[in-house]
Design a protein around this motif. Structure first.
Motif, PDB file in Angstrom:
ATOM      1  N   GLU B  69      59.885 -19.434  15.568  1.00 54.08           N
ATOM      2  CA  GLU B  69      60.519 -18.152  15.855  1.00 54.08           C
ATOM      3  C   GLU B  69      59.632 -17.104  15.214  1.00 54.08           C
ATOM      4  O   GLU B  69      59.305 -17.221  14.036  1.00 54.08           O
ATOM      5  CB  GLU B  69      61.904 -18.171  15.205  1.00 54.08           C
ATOM      6  CG  GLU B  69      62.673 -16.896  15.223  1.00 54.08           C
ATOM      7  CD  GLU B  69      63.921 -17.087  14.338  1.00 54.08           C
ATOM      8  OE1 GLU B  69      64.551 -16.075  14.025  1.00 54.08           O
ATOM      9  OE2 GLU B  69      64.234 -18.232  13.952  1.00 54.08           O
ATOM     10  N   GLN B  70      59.236 -16.149  16.010  1.00 49.66           N
ATOM     11  CA  GLN B  70      58.299 -15.167  15.464  1.00 49.66           C
ATOM     12  C   GLN B  70      59.035 -13.860  15.157  1.00 49.66           C
ATOM     13  O   GLN B  70      59.797 -13.358  15.974  1.00 49.66           O
ATOM     14  CB  GLN B  70      57.156 -14.917  16.449  1.00 49.66           C
ATOM     15  CG  GLN B  70      56.044 -14.085  15.848  1.00 49.66           C
ATOM     16  CD  GLN B  70      54.684 -14.306  16.509  1.00 49.66           C
ATOM     17  OE1 GLN B  70      53.744 -13.657  16.173  1.00 49.66           O
ATOM     18  NE2 GLN B  70      54.602 -15.234  17.429  1.00 49.66           N
ATOM     19  N   GLU B  71      58.798 -13.350  13.975  1.00 51.91           N
ATOM     20  CA  GLU B  71      59.358 -12.050  13.616  1.00 51.91           C
ATOM     21  C   GLU B  71      58.839 -11.007  14.593  1.00 51.91           C
ATOM     22  O   GLU B  71      57.678 -11.024  14.984  1.00 51.91           O
ATOM     23  CB  GLU B  71      58.920 -11.655  12.201  1.00 51.91           C
ATOM     24  CG  GLU B  71      59.425 -12.569  11.110  1.00 51.91           C
ATOM     25  CD  GLU B  71      58.859 -12.196   9.739  1.00 51.91           C
ATOM     26  OE1 GLU B  71      59.486 -12.520   8.740  1.00 51.91           O
ATOM     27  OE2 GLU B  71      57.782 -11.570   9.679  1.00 51.91           O
ATOM     28  N   ASP B  72      59.705 -10.053  14.978  1.00 53.58           N
ATOM     29  CA  ASP B  72      59.184  -9.072  15.926  1.00 53.58           C
ATOM     30  C   ASP B  72      58.637  -7.840  15.240  1.00 53.58           C
ATOM     31  O   ASP B  72      58.019  -6.999  15.883  1.00 53.58           O
ATOM     32  CB  ASP B  72      60.218  -8.665  16.988  1.00 53.58           C
ATOM     33  CG  ASP B  72      61.606  -9.097  16.645  1.00 53.58           C
ATOM     34  OD1 ASP B  72      62.100 -10.018  17.313  1.00 53.58           O
ATOM     35  OD2 ASP B  72      62.180  -8.532  15.697  1.00 53.58           O
ATOM     36  N   ALA B  73      58.846  -7.733  13.957  1.00 49.03           N
ATOM     37  CA  ALA B  73      58.290  -6.571  13.260  1.00 49.03           C
ATOM     38  C   ALA B  73      57.322  -7.035  12.169  1.00 49.03           C
ATOM     39  O   ALA B  73      57.210  -8.223  11.881  1.00 49.03           O
ATOM     40  CB  ALA B  73      59.402  -5.727  12.656  1.00 49.03           C
ATOM     41  N   ARG B  76      54.846 -10.297  11.815  1.00 47.56           N
ATOM     42  CA  ARG B  76      55.136 -11.239  12.901  1.00 47.56           C
ATOM     43  C   ARG B  76      54.852 -12.671  12.445  1.00 47.56           C
ATOM     44  O   ARG B  76      54.204 -13.447  13.149  1.00 47.56           O
ATOM     45  CB  ARG B  76      54.310 -10.898  14.142  1.00 47.56           C
ATOM     46  CG  ARG B  76      54.280  -9.408  14.457  1.00 47.56           C
ATOM     47  CD  ARG B  76      54.213  -9.142  15.934  1.00 47.56           C
ATOM     48  NE  ARG B  76      55.403  -9.611  16.623  1.00 47.56           N
ATOM     49  CZ  ARG B  76      55.383 -10.329  17.760  1.00 47.56           C
ATOM     50  NH1 ARG B  76      54.245 -10.663  18.308  1.00 47.56           N
ATOM     51  NH2 ARG B  76      56.504 -10.725  18.325  1.00 47.56           N
ATOM     52  N   ARG B  78      55.478 -16.528  11.585  1.00 43.18           N
ATOM     53  CA  ARG B  78      56.175 -17.561  12.347  1.00 43.18           C
ATOM     54  C   ARG B  78      57.035 -18.409  11.424  1.00 43.18           C
ATOM     55  O   ARG B  78      56.547 -18.950  10.431  1.00 43.18           O
ATOM     56  CB  ARG B  78      55.169 -18.443  13.074  1.00 43.18           C
ATOM     57  CG  ARG B  78      54.750 -17.818  14.400  1.00 43.18           C
ATOM     58  CD  ARG B  78      53.520 -18.453  14.945  1.00 43.18           C
ATOM     59  NE  ARG B  78      52.343 -17.985  14.223  1.00 43.18           N
ATOM     60  CZ  ARG B  78      51.113 -18.383  14.505  1.00 43.18           C
ATOM     61  NH1 ARG B  78      50.900 -19.235  15.452  1.00 43.18           N
ATOM     62  NH2 ARG B  78      50.099 -17.905  13.811  1.00 43.18           N
TER      63      ARG B  78
END
Lengths: 183, 183
Positions: B69-73, B76, B78
DNA sequence: GTACGCATGTAAACGGTTACATGATTTG
DNA sequence: CAAATCATGTAACCGTTTACATGCGTAC
């Protein structure tokens, strides 16, 4: 001026020195001769597949540390010998103390590390299996020791001795763990 | 019907299980989190570079044993977690006794094996250096043990204990060799 | 003379190491 | 705010492993 070797010189790996050492002992010799010796000696504590004993000499010839001579009849086996540079490289390595530290790399240790503290039974099972493995290897190594006692140098016998002590240490450790699993 | 995973399934390596085990302990976690833990624990007896902690999770995601799941801010980063299949694979591995036998792979042993029986001084020098290396590591591991005593599980402490016993065994062995070089 | 095992070798794929690269955070 | 160090990641190379392939001797 003639350049010897192709391109840049590479860093030699432990495998390189194993081969140099084997050729030093056996020269002239074939890859198969090396394999035979490995099977009853360093193979017990430094295992690798026989294909390395074909691949690595080829590289060492490129490095001008070995020379290769091919039989012109029959199987056309390749015989290896050390060059002077090969002798030198081997002697220098043998004289210099080891810099890397020998690591355990025991998969059983990994399993113990990751074991579930709540599941002491699994730990005990694992430990019992490890005891068995190490005791079996003590048998194997003892037999090897008796077999080669005539031919091997005292230093070579000493390497076997350390192997035996390690397996003894490990067997004792795992027996304690089996007896009283942490958790 | 949807196919999960790409192509054939591969055989997992010990590194795979190290990563599964680390994620099991830390999830959700980043590669860097794993690295931190490795540095103070299994890194001492099963070393590998941190790049493996980036490469291997990628493969495990392909195998559907991890999800990413990658952070969107921000960075980023994983974050990894085990899938159900990952949990199962890890548990199965942990329960099954180790099949491979932990090998020594000690370069000092190689040097001893190939040593020139006539050159007892080199052997003594080698042995003295090995004593030093192992005693130093006993210091290091003892310090680690004291450091982590609060946080680590009993099983994890036990792995350290075996490491210490191994170094003790080796230090004693090499001290004997230094004292009385075979040859 | 056939079958089996030992001897000898090659090739492809993959994991691991090494080296590089650069964005964040802290420290002074 | 500059410098250093931590955090995070990528890419290429190369050694190792795995698998395959097949000649040669020997025993029955």
């Amino acid at each position: 001026m003639a350049v010897v070797g192709d391109g840049e010189s590479r860093a030699l790996t432990p495998t390189s020195y194993v081969v140099l050492g084997l050729v030093h002992m056996l020269q002239p010799c074939t890859s198969y001769d090396m394999k035979q010796l490995v099977n009853v000696s360093i193979g017990h504590f430094w295992p690798f597949p026989h294909s390395q004993l074909y691949a690595e000499p080829t590289r060492l010839v490129d490095d001008d540390l070995l020379v290769e001579e091919q039989e012109d009849a029959g199987r056309r086996r390749r015989l290896y010998r050390l060059t002077q540079a090969g002798e030198d490289a081997f002697r220098d390595w043998a004289r210099m103390p080891a810099q890397d530290i020998g690591e355990l790399r025991d998969e059983g240790l990994l399993k113990l590390f990751f074991s579930d503290p709540a599941d002491r039974e699994s730990i005990a099972t694992l430990a019992a299996a490890q005891v068995k493995v190490h005791e079996e290897r003590i048998e194997t190594l003892s037999a090897v020791r008796d077999d080669v006692a005539e031919d091997a140098s005292p230093a070579q016998m000493a390497t076997l001795e350390l192997g035996l002590r390690w397996d003894r240490t490990a067997a004792d450790f795992w027996a304690e763990v089996a007896d009283n699993p942490p958790g």
